[in-house]
Design a protein around this motif. Structure first.
Motif, short mmCIF file in Angstrom:
data_model
loop_
_atom_site.label_atom_id
_atom_site.label_comp_id
_atom_site.label_asym_id
_atom_site.label_seq_id
_atom_site.Cartn_x
_atom_site.Cartn_y
_atom_site.Cartn_z
N UNK A 5 0.68 -1.18 -0.05
CA UNK A 5 -0.16 -0.15 -0.07
C UNK A 5 0.96 1.60 0.14
N UNK A 6 1.88 1.33 0.96
CA UNK A 6 2.91 2.36 0.71
C UNK A 6 4.28 2.21 -0.28
N UNK A 7 4.34 1.21 -1.19
CA UNK A 7 5.64 1.66 -2.08
C UNK A 7 4.99 1.49 -3.16
N UNK A 10 -0.93 0.00 -4.42
CA UNK A 10 -1.99 -1.17 -3.98
C UNK A 10 -2.90 -0.57 -3.19
N UNK A 11 -4.39 -0.81 -3.75
CA UNK A 11 -5.42 -0.28 -2.88
C UNK A 11 -5.18 -1.14 -1.93
N UNK A 12 -6.23 -0.83 -0.41
CA UNK A 12 -6.17 -1.66 0.40
C UNK A 12 -6.51 -3.04 0.84
N UNK A 13 -7.77 -2.79 -0.11
CA UNK A 13 -8.50 -3.62 0.21
C UNK A 13 -7.73 -5.01 -0.89
N UNK A 14 -7.31 -5.10 -2.05
CA UNK A 14 -6.41 -5.27 -2.94
C UNK A 14 -5.49 -5.73 -1.61
N UNK A 342 -7.38 -4.57 6.48
CA UNK A 342 -7.36 -4.10 5.53
C UNK A 342 -8.83 -3.41 5.31
N UNK A 343 -9.52 -4.62 5.20
CA UNK A 343 -11.74 -3.89 4.70
C UNK A 343 -11.87 -2.85 6.09
N UNK A 344 -11.05 -2.74 6.33
CA UNK A 344 -11.78 -1.23 7.41
C UNK A 344 -11.38 -0.54 6.85
N UNK A 345 -9.40 -0.33 6.97
CA UNK A 345 -9.12 0.73 6.01
C UNK A 345 -10.45 0.92 4.72
#
Length: 391
Positions: A5-7, A10-14, A342-345
């Motif tokens: 997600x940070x580098x 990629x989306x959080x859910x994926x 990740x779903x919560x995010x």
């Protein structure tokens, strides 16, 4: 997940899905490995440790040397992670089967697991606590090499340390894997214990996945991730022997209940503490750590009791099958934990980035904190519904 997600953007859910899928494969694969090791007999488990562990060390290092583009990088991660998950089964399943075969003593199994949990806590402390430091200093490739070296050391230590030990249970299992799984699933004590374990692995997986996010967005201090890891895992080094004494003077199941409640209360109070500041968060996470030590020790000490009891009653060694199903459940829980986090995010609108420079809304930051505190507490309380039926 921070790498994805940070580098890699990629989306959080994926990212949660990519972390989950290779682990979900182990739900199928681990029992197969367990049945295979059972058919080989107790004396054959150590070669599995060596080959599986050292191969994992190589693959884990490669995991962090992938392409930097979003699509190619995500594909690289999921393929290498599938390979890591598969190879890890050949270490983890025989490793978890050994305590039931090394001793027939109810209390000695608890002492064995006390050492295991202490070393586990130290390893998580070193790897999880220093990984952000290594990442910030040299990049993610350094994290891969650093943890790979730890895996190799742990593999060689466990392989060498069990040399020359004669297994107490030596009779191999008979029947097909399907028949073995049917017998294992019919064991009521095991069924309730493994359900408790899986749900609590969800909680633990979510909290471990959330440390980096809470440090960055809630406490607004990237360096706090190491401190949070120390507070979460560090108490296990001190209190695990105390939980062992509790088990020997009273009962493992009773200790498991108490430890679970300590974990849940600590997680809930961390929700409040995260809005106060770093010192309060560290204190409440230390309470969580006290509970964490217990919810690691007690179920791992109870599993060999169940498996050895079955071996005594049936005359067959199905310990590998028991531990195959157990580690499959643990893997599923630890994988679903980050996926749920990740779903919560995603529900909170968390924004991914390719260089760590994204800004987050207040709703997204609230989601970061909720997934780290309230959700794990609720999961642990739910797990007690199964633990109360364990005998």
């Amino acid at each position: 997940m921070p790498l994805l997600t940070g580098n890699l953007g990629v989306a959080a859910w994926l990212a949660g899905l990519l972390v989950f899928l290779p682990k979900a494969w182990d739900v199928i694969f681990n029992p197969i490995v367990g049945g295979l090791s059972d058919r080989r007999g107790a004396s054959s488990r150590r070669p599995f440790l060596l080959r599986g562990g050292l191969t994992l060390a190589v693959l884990f290092a490669l995991l962090f040397f992938g392409p930097s583009s979003t699509t190619a990088g995500a594909i690289w991660v999921v393929v290498l992670y599938f390979a890591c998950a598969s190879v890890y089964a050949f270490f983890q399943v025989p490793y978890m089967a050994l305590p039931a075969e090394l001793t027939s003593s109810y209390d000695e199994r608890t002492r064995l697991m006390t050492w295991r949990v202490a070393v586990l806590a130290l390893a998580i402390l070193v790897s999880g606590g220093l990984a952000p430091v290594v990442r910030d200093a040299v990049g993610y490739w350094g994290v891969g090499l650093f943890v790979s070296a730890l895996i190799a050391v742990g593999t060689l230590a466990s392989w060498r340390g069990t040399a020359g030990v004669t297994p107490r249970v030596t009779t191999s299992s008979v029947g097909s894997l399907r028949e073995q799984l049917r017998v294992v699933s019919a064991n009521r004590a095991f069924r309730n214990l493994v359900c408790t374990w899986i749900i609590q692995a969800l909680a633990t997986g979510a909290m471990l996945a959330g440390v980096d996010y809470v440090a960055r967005w809630v406490l607004e201090d990237d360096g706090a991730a190491t401190i949070l890891f120390v507070c979460f895992v560090g108490p296990a080094l001190l209190v695990t022997p105390l939980w062992q004494r509790f088990a020997e003077r009273r009962d493992k199941r009773q200790g498991y209940v108490v430890a679970s409640l300590v974990f849940a209360v600590g997680a809930l109070t961390t929700w409040w503490a995260s809005n106060v500041g770093m010192a309060a968060t560290a204190l409440t996470l230390a309470v969580v750590g006290v509970g964490y030590a217990g919810i690691q020790l007690f179920p791992m000490a109870m599993l060999p009791d169940v498996a050895a009891d079955d071996a005594t009653a049936s005359g067959e060694n199905r310990i590998g099958t028991f531990t195959g199903v157990w580690t499959a459940g643990e893997t599923l829980g630890l994988a679903l934990g980050p996926f749920l986090y990740a779903a919560v995010l995603a529900l909170g609108g968390y924004a991914p980035s390719t260089g760590g420079g994204a800004t987050q809304t207040g709703q997204a930051i609230t989601a970061v904190a909720l997934g780290f505190t309230v959700m794990p507490a609720v999961l642990v309380v739910v797990s007690l519904l199964f633990l109360r039926r364990y005998r």
